[in-house]
Design a protein around this motif. Structure first.
Motif, short mmCIF file in Angstrom:
data_model
loop_
_atom_site.label_atom_id
_atom_site.label_comp_id
_atom_site.label_asym_id
_atom_site.label_seq_id
_atom_site.Cartn_x
_atom_site.Cartn_y
_atom_site.Cartn_z
N SER A 13 3.39 -9.27 -11.92
CA SER A 13 2.04 -9.76 -11.64
C SER A 13 1.93 -10.24 -10.19
CB SER A 13 1.69 -10.90 -12.59
OG SER A 13 2.56 -12.00 -12.39
N TYR A 14 0.69 -10.49 -9.79
CA TYR A 14 0.39 -11.01 -8.46
C TYR A 14 -0.79 -11.96 -8.60
CZ TYR A 14 -1.56 -11.22 -3.75
OH TYR A 14 -2.07 -11.66 -2.56
N GLU A 46 -1.70 0.36 -10.30
CA GLU A 46 -0.70 1.16 -11.01
C GLU A 46 0.66 0.47 -10.98
OE1 GLU A 46 -1.45 4.22 -12.57
OE2 GLU A 46 -3.50 3.60 -12.15
N LYS A 47 0.96 -0.21 -9.86
CA LYS A 47 2.28 -0.81 -9.68
C LYS A 47 2.17 -1.92 -8.64
CE LYS A 47 7.00 0.56 -8.48
NZ LYS A 47 7.86 1.67 -8.09
N ILE A 48 2.99 -2.96 -8.81
CA ILE A 48 3.06 -4.07 -7.85
C ILE A 48 4.51 -4.20 -7.43
CG2 ILE A 48 2.59 -6.52 -7.44
CD1 ILE A 48 0.75 -6.38 -9.99
N GLU A 49 4.76 -4.27 -6.11
CA GLU A 49 6.14 -4.45 -5.65
C GLU A 49 6.17 -5.31 -4.39
OE1 GLU A 49 7.59 -0.43 -5.18
OE2 GLU A 49 6.90 -0.34 -3.11
N ALA A 50 7.33 -5.92 -4.15
CA ALA A 50 7.54 -6.76 -2.97
C ALA A 50 8.75 -6.23 -2.22
CB ALA A 50 7.77 -8.21 -3.38
N ASP A 51 8.68 -6.32 -0.86
CA ASP A 51 9.83 -5.91 -0.06
C ASP A 51 10.77 -7.10 0.15
OD1 ASP A 51 8.75 -7.44 2.02
OD2 ASP A 51 8.01 -5.71 3.13
N LYS A 57 2.87 -5.35 -2.08
CA LYS A 57 2.04 -4.14 -1.99
C LYS A 57 1.64 -3.72 -3.39
CE LYS A 57 2.88 -3.10 2.47
NZ LYS A 57 1.88 -2.94 3.48
N VAL A 58 0.48 -3.08 -3.49
CA VAL A 58 0.03 -2.55 -4.77
C VAL A 58 -0.23 -1.06 -4.62
CG1 VAL A 58 -0.95 -4.66 -5.76
CG2 VAL A 58 -2.35 -3.28 -4.25
N ARG A 59 0.25 -0.30 -5.60
CA ARG A 59 -0.09 1.12 -5.66
C ARG A 59 -1.34 1.18 -6.52
NH1 ARG A 59 1.16 6.45 -5.26
NH2 ARG A 59 0.95 7.76 -7.11
N VAL A 60 -2.39 1.80 -5.99
CA VAL A 60 -3.68 1.83 -6.69
C VAL A 60 -4.17 3.25 -6.87
CG1 VAL A 60 -4.38 -0.47 -5.87
CG2 VAL A 60 -5.05 1.57 -4.56
N ARG A 61 -5.01 3.40 -7.85
CA ARG A 61 -5.77 4.64 -8.08
C ARG A 61 -7.22 4.27 -7.85
NH1 ARG A 61 -5.72 8.39 -13.57
NH2 ARG A 61 -7.03 10.06 -12.71
N TRP A 62 -7.84 4.93 -6.88
CA TRP A 62 -9.19 4.56 -6.46
C TRP A 62 -10.27 5.07 -7.40
CZ3 TRP A 62 -9.34 0.94 -3.01
CH2 TRP A 62 -8.37 0.87 -2.02
N TYR A 63 -11.31 4.25 -7.54
CA TYR A 63 -12.57 4.68 -8.14
C TYR A 63 -13.50 5.00 -6.97
CZ TYR A 63 -11.40 2.91 -12.80
OH TYR A 63 -10.83 2.70 -14.03
N TYR A 64 -14.30 6.04 -7.13
CA TYR A 64 -15.30 6.40 -6.12
C TYR A 64 -16.68 6.04 -6.68
CZ TYR A 64 -12.17 9.31 -3.23
OH TYR A 64 -11.18 9.77 -2.39
N ARG A 65 -17.57 5.60 -5.79
CA ARG A 65 -18.97 5.45 -6.15
C ARG A 65 -19.61 6.84 -5.99
NH1 ARG A 65 -17.70 0.47 -3.97
NH2 ARG A 65 -18.41 -1.28 -5.25
N SER A 92 -1.86 -3.49 0.89
CA SER A 92 -1.38 -4.87 0.84
C SER A 92 -2.12 -5.60 -0.28
CB SER A 92 -1.65 -5.57 2.17
OG SER A 92 -1.44 -6.96 2.03
N ALA A 93 -1.40 -6.38 -1.04
CA ALA A 93 -2.03 -7.14 -2.13
C ALA A 93 -3.01 -8.18 -1.58
CB ALA A 93 -0.97 -7.82 -2.98
N HIS A 94 -2.88 -8.53 -0.30
CA HIS A 94 -3.79 -9.51 0.30
C HIS A 94 -5.22 -8.99 0.42
CE1 HIS A 94 -0.58 -12.29 1.04
NE2 HIS A 94 0.09 -11.41 1.75
N THR A 95 -5.42 -7.68 0.28
CA THR A 95 -6.78 -7.13 0.36
C THR A 95 -7.52 -7.22 -0.97
OG1 THR A 95 -6.02 -4.88 -0.09
CG2 THR A 95 -6.15 -5.54 2.23
#
Length: 176
Positions: A13-14, A46-51, A57-65, A92-95
């Motif tokens: 989690s984040y 999709e996934k959350i990871e830290a270096d 960082k988060v791996r995301v799958r985008w939704y489009y409008r 970046s998870a900060h976004t």
């Protein structure tokens, strides 16, 4: 879960900075656009990871409008309609600004109150080709327009008759 690169660790989690909200894989999130005049982007985590420096960082799958897709917004698209795309990215998870809920079309139409965080999706979208799945949509009115959940379906614009929600046919939604 996919293997993590050396020096990185998977996170369960984040916590969104400045909030008490926690994001997990599978959650839908609002992401800050670089242009502050634009609405937030919507993505599914999709996934959350830290270096090794704890940068998350988060791996995301985008939704489009609809207006971001080939073919653009159509009359039958709802104001809160999104298309789940085949476009993946690492951010970046900060976004992440907050969480949201992307409902199925059927569940969205049953909501008593639609909140700011509520969206719906009835199509998947192939960003490179502009193709949709499904590529047909049910038509419930004599005007042969698909149902827009923002419009009360009592009678068609410019008509005095309407089918009152009975299924009539399907139309192809190709935007090419």
């Amino acid at each position: 879960m996919a293997k993590t690169k050396p020096g990185k660790k998977d996170l369960d989690s984040y916590a969104i900075k400045g909030t008490n909200k926690v994001v997990r894989a599978g959650d839908c999130v609002l992401m800050r656009p670089s242009d502050s005049d634009k609405p937030p982007y919507v993505a599914r985590v999709e996934k959350i990871e830290a270096d090794h420096r704890n940068n998350v960082k988060v791996r995301v799958r985008w939704y489009y409008r609809p207006e971001e897709s080939i073919g653009g917004r159509r009359q039958f698209h709802g104001a809160k309609e999104l298309f789940l795309s085949d476009h993946y990215d690492v951010q970046s998870a900060h976004t992440i600004e907050g969480k949201c809920i992307v409902h199925t079309f059927k569940n969205y139409t049953k909501l008593e109150n639609v909140g700011a965080e509520d969206y719906f999706c009835r199509f998947e979208y192939k960003a490179a080709t502009g193709g949709f799945t499904p590529d047909r949509v049910a038509v419930y009115c004599k005007c042969e327009m698909p149902y827009n959940p923002d419009d009360l379906m009592v009678q068609c614009e410019g008509r005095k008759d309407c089918c009152n929600g009975r299924f009539i046919s399907e139309i192809n939604i190709s935007f090419n």
